[in-house]
Design an enzyme around this catalytic site. Structure first.
Site, PDB file in Angstrom:
ATOM      1  N   SER A 158       0.837  -1.195   0.000  1.00 16.68           N
ATOM      2  CA  SER A 158       0.000   0.000   0.000  1.00 16.68           C
ATOM      3  C   SER A 158       0.876   1.251   0.000  1.00 16.68           C
ATOM      4  O   SER A 158       1.711   1.410  -0.898  1.00 16.68           O
ATOM      5  CB  SER A 158      -0.968  -0.043   1.190  1.00 16.68           C
ATOM      6  OG  SER A 158      -1.998   0.897   1.041  1.00 16.68           O
ATOM      7  N   ASP A 258     -10.481  -4.157  -4.985  1.00 19.50           N
ATOM      8  CA  ASP A 258      -9.724  -3.013  -4.479  1.00 19.50           C
ATOM      9  C   ASP A 258      -9.862  -1.854  -5.453  1.00 19.50           C
ATOM     10  O   ASP A 258      -9.445  -1.950  -6.619  1.00 19.50           O
ATOM     11  CB  ASP A 258      -8.247  -3.391  -4.318  1.00 19.50           C
ATOM     12  CG  ASP A 258      -7.401  -2.292  -3.693  1.00 19.50           C
ATOM     13  OD1 ASP A 258      -7.942  -1.208  -3.378  1.00 19.50           O
ATOM     14  OD2 ASP A 258      -6.189  -2.508  -3.528  1.00 19.50           O
ATOM     15  N   HIS A 288      -8.126  -5.010  -0.577  1.00 19.01           N
ATOM     16  CA  HIS A 288      -6.935  -4.234  -0.240  1.00 19.01           C
ATOM     17  C   HIS A 288      -6.494  -4.567   1.188  1.00 19.01           C
ATOM     18  O   HIS A 288      -7.310  -4.711   2.094  1.00 19.01           O
ATOM     19  CB  HIS A 288      -7.257  -2.736  -0.331  1.00 19.01           C
ATOM     20  CG  HIS A 288      -6.071  -1.849  -0.144  1.00 19.01           C
ATOM     21  ND1 HIS A 288      -5.229  -1.501  -1.183  1.00 19.01           N
ATOM     22  CD2 HIS A 288      -5.574  -1.242   0.956  1.00 19.01           C
ATOM     23  CE1 HIS A 288      -4.268  -0.723  -0.728  1.00 19.01           C
ATOM     24  NE2 HIS A 288      -4.452  -0.550   0.574  1.00 19.01           N
TER      25      HIS A 288
END
Length: 321
Positions: A158, A258, A288
């Site tokens: 991320s 996501d 995610h």
């Protein structure tokens, strides 16, 4: 593929929640959020030796945690790993940092250096978190012999994936050096998200709204990190804006469910156009942040195996997919 039941089975716990901040900070939701985060399957991560250290950086020492195999010695790979958290939350104890490190030590026989970079809170903005990551990678590279490793990979998830890519670019330009490979899990690499495909829109309709990343929230995260409008972003802050020629082989993983995966997919195309050796894998049935889940959930275990295979290789080589 349907959302994995170990994930979708927890959705009733977050019904009626209006914001992620409410989950994090409202006492009325604390127990529900704790239960939502409690693994539905699997046991604790592997036990491996760890020690705390720090790397000197331009903003002061950068805390790191070093994970090593029991039989640590020379000729081992090392991965410098950065957790996610929208640049503003997260620490070395979150699963995406601690569990991933322990799994990679076990699966790859690697040394893992997990980086506690400064978060974009309290007036901290880019390039401070990136400076910390660059300092940690340089320290690891320069102490390779002491760590018993012969090659250094860089990766993150991320926001940590963004920082990993930005660090690789900085080191390419400033030091004339790149890692053995770059491993990016569900990263955001552009100041504005690409439009969602119809298939992604359909998949996200199955996900509770609180787990979406609408464009205005992504913009707010980016502006908080930059300390101003998205127009401030350069190729180090948002690597999708950079010239990517000469970057190291890259493994990029996204999640099927996501909103952010379009950024990773576009970046894969940019890497390929720049002549970078790249492998792209979409992890099915996952949302995610899936590296916060136990490896007993099969797609997570397979993703960790892919990362381990990449960092074990002396000369990672991929075929674009």
């Amino acid at each position: 593929m349907p959302i994995h039941p170990a994930v979708s089975g927890k959705f009733p716990l977050i019904e009626g929640v209006s914001s992620f901040e409410q989950l994090l900070f409202d006492p009325a939701y604390r127990d529900r959020f704790a239960e939502f985060n409690r693994p539905a399957v699997g046991g604790p991560p592997p036990v491996v030796p760890t020690r705390a250290d720090s790397a000197p950086g331009p903003h002061g020492p950068v805390p790191i945690r070093i994970y090593t195999p029991e039989d640590a010695g020379g000729d081992r790979p090392c991965v410098v790993w950065m957790h996610g958290g929208a640049f503003r939350i997260g620490d070395l104890d979150m699963p995406e940092a601690d569990w991933v490190a322990r799994e990679l030590v076990t699966r790859a026989g690697a040394v893992v250096v997990s980086v506690d970079y400064r978060l974009a809170v309290g007036g901290v903005t880019h390039p401070v978190p990136l400076d910390d990551v660059v300092a940690a990678v340089r320290w690891t590279r320069d102490h390779a012999a002491d760590l018993g490793v012969d090659r250094v990979h860089v990766g993150g998830a991320s926001a940590g994936g963004n920082l990993a890519a930005g660090a690789a670019l900085r080191l390419r330009d400033e030091d004339g050096w790149t890692p053995a490979s770059l491993v990016l899990a569900y990263p955001v690499l552009h100041p504005e998200l690409p439009p969602r495909s119809p298939s992604l829109v359909a998949r996200m309709a199955e996900v509770p709204p609180i787990l979406h990343f609408p464009p205005h929230e992504v913009r707010a995260i980016t502006e908080n990190y930059l300390g101003g409008p998205v127009s401030r972003a350069d190729g180090y802050a948002m690597p999708g804006l950079a010239s990517l020629e000469g970057l190291c082989p890259t493994l990029l993983l996204t999640a099927e469910y996501d909103d952010l995966r379009g950024s990773g997919q576009v970046f894969v195309g940019q890497l390929a156009e720049a002549g970078v050796d790249v492998r792209y894998v979409q992890v099915l049935s996952m949302l995610h942040g899936f590296l916060n889940l136990p490896s007993a959930i099969e797609p997570v275990g397979r993703a960790l195996d892919l990362i381990a295979e990449t960092i074990v290789a002396h000369d990672p080589a991929f075929v674009s997919t």
